[in-house]
Design an enzyme around this catalytic site. Structure first.
Site, PDB file in Angstrom:
ATOM      1  N   ASP A 158      24.985  10.182  10.322  1.00 37.75           N
ATOM      2  CA  ASP A 158      25.162  10.868   9.649  1.00 37.75           C
ATOM      3  C   ASP A 158      25.648  12.507  10.256  1.00 37.75           C
ATOM      4  OD1 ASP A 158      22.845  13.269   8.936  1.00 37.75           O
ATOM      5  OD2 ASP A 158      22.329  12.986  10.831  1.00 37.75           O
ATOM      6  N   LEU A 159      25.279  13.673   9.937  1.00 40.05           N
ATOM      7  CA  LEU A 159      26.293  14.540   9.740  1.00 40.05           C
ATOM      8  C   LEU A 159      24.953  15.826  10.743  1.00 40.05           C
ATOM      9  CD1 LEU A 159      28.790  16.424   9.461  1.00 40.05           C
ATOM     10  CD2 LEU A 159      27.643  16.916   6.657  1.00 40.05           C
ATOM     11  N   ASP A 160      24.149  16.043   9.667  1.00 39.66           N
ATOM     12  CA  ASP A 160      23.054  16.817  10.457  1.00 39.66           C
ATOM     13  C   ASP A 160      22.580  16.747  11.768  1.00 39.66           C
ATOM     14  OD1 ASP A 160      23.855  19.093   7.736  1.00 39.66           O
ATOM     15  OD2 ASP A 160      21.803  17.791   6.948  1.00 39.66           O
ATOM     16  N   THR A 166      24.493  21.568  12.481  1.00 37.50           N
ATOM     17  CA  THR A 166      23.375  21.848  11.317  1.00 37.50           C
ATOM     18  C   THR A 166      21.894  21.850  11.316  1.00 37.50           C
ATOM     19  OG1 THR A 166      24.573  20.143  10.720  1.00 37.50           O
ATOM     20  CG2 THR A 166      24.960  22.471   9.538  1.00 37.50           C
ATOM     21  N   LYS A 225      13.395  16.077   9.887  1.00 33.15           N
ATOM     22  CA  LYS A 225      15.555  16.286  10.355  1.00 33.15           C
ATOM     23  C   LYS A 225      15.844  14.434   9.323  1.00 33.15           C
ATOM     24  CE  LYS A 225      15.958  17.331  14.430  1.00 33.15           C
ATOM     25  NZ  LYS A 225      15.991  17.325  15.978  1.00 33.15           N
ATOM     26  N   SER A 234      24.966  11.403   4.667  1.00 32.71           N
ATOM     27  CA  SER A 234      24.021  12.598   5.511  1.00 32.71           C
ATOM     28  C   SER A 234      23.394  12.965   3.632  1.00 32.71           C
ATOM     29  CB  SER A 234      24.467  13.638   4.713  1.00 32.71           C
ATOM     30  OG  SER A 234      24.473  14.538   5.169  1.00 32.71           O
ATOM     31  N   ALA A 235      21.562  13.039   4.005  1.00 37.78           N
ATOM     32  CA  ALA A 235      21.621  13.407   2.664  1.00 37.78           C
ATOM     33  C   ALA A 235      21.638  14.995   2.130  1.00 37.78           C
ATOM     34  CB  ALA A 235      19.786  13.164   3.518  1.00 37.78           C
ATOM     35  N   LYS A 254      16.193   8.586   2.697  1.00 41.73           N
ATOM     36  CA  LYS A 254      15.879   8.734   4.090  1.00 41.73           C
ATOM     37  C   LYS A 254      14.084   8.685   4.257  1.00 41.73           C
ATOM     38  CE  LYS A 254      20.042   9.834   5.730  1.00 41.73           C
ATOM     39  NZ  LYS A 254      21.019  10.477   7.268  1.00 41.73           N
ATOM     40  N   GLU A 268      22.532   8.747  14.000  1.00 39.04           N
ATOM     41  CA  GLU A 268      21.714   8.934  13.619  1.00 39.04           C
ATOM     42  C   GLU A 268      20.825  10.087  15.051  1.00 39.04           C
ATOM     43  OE1 GLU A 268      19.364  10.424  10.852  1.00 39.04           O
ATOM     44  OE2 GLU A 268      21.200   9.311   9.029  1.00 39.04           O
ATOM     45  N   ASP A 269      20.433  11.128  14.278  1.00 37.86           N
ATOM     46  CA  ASP A 269      19.912  11.874  15.197  1.00 37.86           C
ATOM     47  C   ASP A 269      18.490  11.966  14.549  1.00 37.86           C
ATOM     48  OD1 ASP A 269      19.909  13.478  12.530  1.00 37.86           O
ATOM     49  OD2 ASP A 269      19.587  15.249  13.697  1.00 37.86           O
TER      50      ASP A 269
HETATM   51  C1  BG6 Z   1      19.550  16.137   6.610  1.00 36.63           C
HETATM   52  C2  BG6 Z   1      19.090  17.247   6.722  1.00 36.63           C
HETATM   53  O1  BG6 Z   1      21.380  15.760   6.558  1.00 36.63           O
HETATM   54  O2  BG6 Z   1      20.041  16.863   5.142  1.00 36.63           O
HETATM   55  C3  BG6 Z   1      17.306  17.792   6.536  1.00 36.63           C
HETATM   56  O3  BG6 Z   1      18.562  16.512   8.049  1.00 36.63           O
HETATM   57  C4  BG6 Z   1      17.451  18.446   5.194  1.00 36.63           C
HETATM   58  O4  BG6 Z   1      16.922  18.180   7.411  1.00 36.63           O
HETATM   59  C5  BG6 Z   1      19.139  17.106   4.179  1.00 36.63           C
HETATM   60  O5  BG6 Z   1      16.693  18.709   4.434  1.00 36.63           O
HETATM   61  C6  BG6 Z   1      19.263  18.136   3.294  1.00 36.63           C
HETATM   62  O6  BG6 Z   1      20.196  18.715   3.360  1.00 36.63           O
HETATM   63  P1  BG6 Z   1      20.386  19.657   2.400  1.00 36.63           P
HETATM   64  O7  BG6 Z   1      21.866  20.539   2.532  1.00 36.63           O
HETATM   65  O8  BG6 Z   1      20.576  19.418   1.016  1.00 36.63           O
HETATM   66  O9  BG6 Z   1      19.523  20.557   0.964  1.00 36.63           O
HETATM   67 MG    MG Z   2      20.494  14.368  11.095  1.00 34.30          MG
END
Ligand code: BG6
Ligand code: MG
Length: 216
Positions: A9-11, A17, A45, A114-115, A145, A169-170
């Site tokens: 995962d990224l964020d 982030t 998250k 990453s989502a 997710k 993942e976090d």
């Molecule tokens: C996930 C984050 O990686 O991405 C969420 O953990 C976030 O908090 C989701 O809502 C979607 O991100 P974005 O940048 O497409 O709004």
């Molecule tokens: Mg995350």
């Protein structure tokens, strides 16, 4: 059992982030007069943009039409993009580059699940785009997710069977995505929050590749 891919995962895993997403949602919730705590944020998250907004509006008992919801989601995103535009390679969590080096040395492939539709921008700011063998495009994922689709998509693109993949993942939602994909799971953060993970490390810098490869 050998491990042939790590899917990150990224964020909140590679960089902070997750905090920027929280700050941007908290400001929007505040403007709408909706109480939004860090505990509430744990449920957001890993959750995609529109589903996150739906959670906040639901908490405030507010119903809005689709146009207004898109407008609010866009406002949050503009604020979020202002925050990430200040990022640089220094914002990469400590230990990520040495971990990537270790994985490459061992021939373990590296994927991103990453989502976030801002993932490409964040990777560019961090200077790590080229480290990945495959990066999922969040815009092409139908089921967010905790559905396993995104982790399964990355494993398939890397051509690695799920039982040879480790997901990192976090978030609670992301962890369930990994578990339902049938992969080994690593949680980064609070062991109580991420109790369902096979192994949990407080930070990615503490991730112990030797321990993981022995355990799995
Ligand atoms: C996930 C984050 O990686 O991405 C969420 O953990 C976030 O908090 C989701 O809502 C979607 O991100 P974005 O940048 O497409 O709004
Ligand atoms: Mg995350």
């Amino acid at each position: 059992m050998s491990i042939n891919a790590f899917i990150f995962d990224l964020d909140g895993v590679l960089t902070d982030t997750a905090e920027y997403h929280y700050l941007a949602w908290a400001e929007l919730a505040n403007e709408l007069g909706i109480a939004f705590s860090r505990e509430d944020n744990e449920h957001l998250k890993g959750v995609d943009r529109m589903a996150s907004l739906a959670f906040i509006l639901d908490k405030g008992g507010i119903t809005l039409d689709e146009d207004k919801k898109l407008q609010l989601a866009d406002k949050k995103n503009q604020h979020y993009q202002q925050l990430i535009n200040r990022m640089s390679p220094e914002d990469l969590f400590e230990g990520v580059l040495p971990l990537f080096d270790q994985l490459k040395q061992q021939g373990i492939r590296i994927g991103l699940a990453s989502a976030s539709k801002n993932a490409a921008l964040v990777l560019t700011r961090l200077g790590i785009t080229d480290a990945f063998d495959y990066i999922a495009d969040a815009a092409k994922i139908a089921q967010g997710k905790p559905h396993p689709e995104i982790f399964l998509t990355v494993a398939k693109a890397l051509d690695i069977p799920v039982h040879s993949c480790v997901g990192v993942e976090d978030s609670i939602a992301g962890l369930h995505s990994i578990l339902d994909a049938g992969m080994h799971s690593i949680g980064i953060g609070d062991a109580e929050v991420l109790a369902a993970a096979d192994l949990v490390y407080p930070t990615i810098g503490q991730l112990d590749l030797a321990e993981i490869t022995t355990e799995f």
